[in-house]
Design an enzyme around this catalytic site. Sequence first.
Site, short mmCIF file in Angstrom:
data_model
loop_
_atom_site.label_atom_id
_atom_site.label_comp_id
_atom_site.label_asym_id
_atom_site.label_seq_id
_atom_site.Cartn_x
_atom_site.Cartn_y
_atom_site.Cartn_z
N CYS A 86 36.33 93.13 -3.30
CA CYS A 86 35.60 93.39 -4.54
C CYS A 86 35.78 94.84 -4.97
O CYS A 86 36.86 95.23 -5.38
CB CYS A 86 34.13 93.00 -4.35
N HIS A 195 34.30 87.41 -1.52
CA HIS A 195 33.70 88.08 -0.35
C HIS A 195 33.81 87.22 0.91
O HIS A 195 32.88 86.44 1.22
CB HIS A 195 32.23 88.37 -0.62
N GLU A 197 33.36 88.17 3.90
CA GLU A 197 32.32 88.60 4.84
C GLU A 197 30.99 87.91 4.58
O GLU A 197 30.10 87.93 5.43
CB GLU A 197 32.16 90.13 4.81
#
Length: 228
Positions: A86, A195, A197
């Site tokens: 991002c 994302h 994560e």
Amino acid sequence: MKFAVIVFPGSNCDVDMFHAIKDELGEEVEYVWHDQDSLEGFDAILLPGGFSYGDYLRCGAIARFSNVMKEIVKAAEAGKPILGVCNGFQILLEAGLLPGAMRRNESLKFICKPVSLKVENNQTMFSSDYGQDEVITVPIAHGEGNYYCDEQTLQSLKNNHQIVFTYEGENPNGSMANIAGITNEKGNVLGMMPHPERAVDSLLGGADGLKLFQSIVRSWRESNVVKA
């Protein structure tokens, strides 16, 4: 394997990244403040999402001048894996470590939701644990994720198999060629808007992002076995 999570003023996904590495991947990880002048001892560098320096000027435009960026460039040149997610992707673009630029979403609105991604190239150090053309679900959260480059650069990305992830089905932001993630020519720097994560545990809604981090570790271990 030891990971560095770079923290800029305004980063807000650094904790998610730290959790993914420490608690889900089980590897060593440390936060590194943006003013540090050494990344010695780290095997991989992670640039998390957020709003570095408040996204003034352009997303990532100020962060690319942070002290630590000189060391990130050195790490990239040395072949170490570098992942920008991002805002981290935006910083890598501003630093010239990846080609192209980021524009505002086509809708001109911030978008936060799970999206489907297609694995376009599973022969990278970031995607080897995925199947070729596998479709995965990973969340996005951005206002400026509309990737753009000129036609010559796009053709080069295709020719060199640098497009790793594309949006499958719906293109949420208008990104050229549905691009969600690309690498540099060498293949050791990956920038992506979704994302991973935030998709490392089924309790969080899915674990499709975990394979990306597992791919990094596998590649690093195999590389070190070869060197040994």
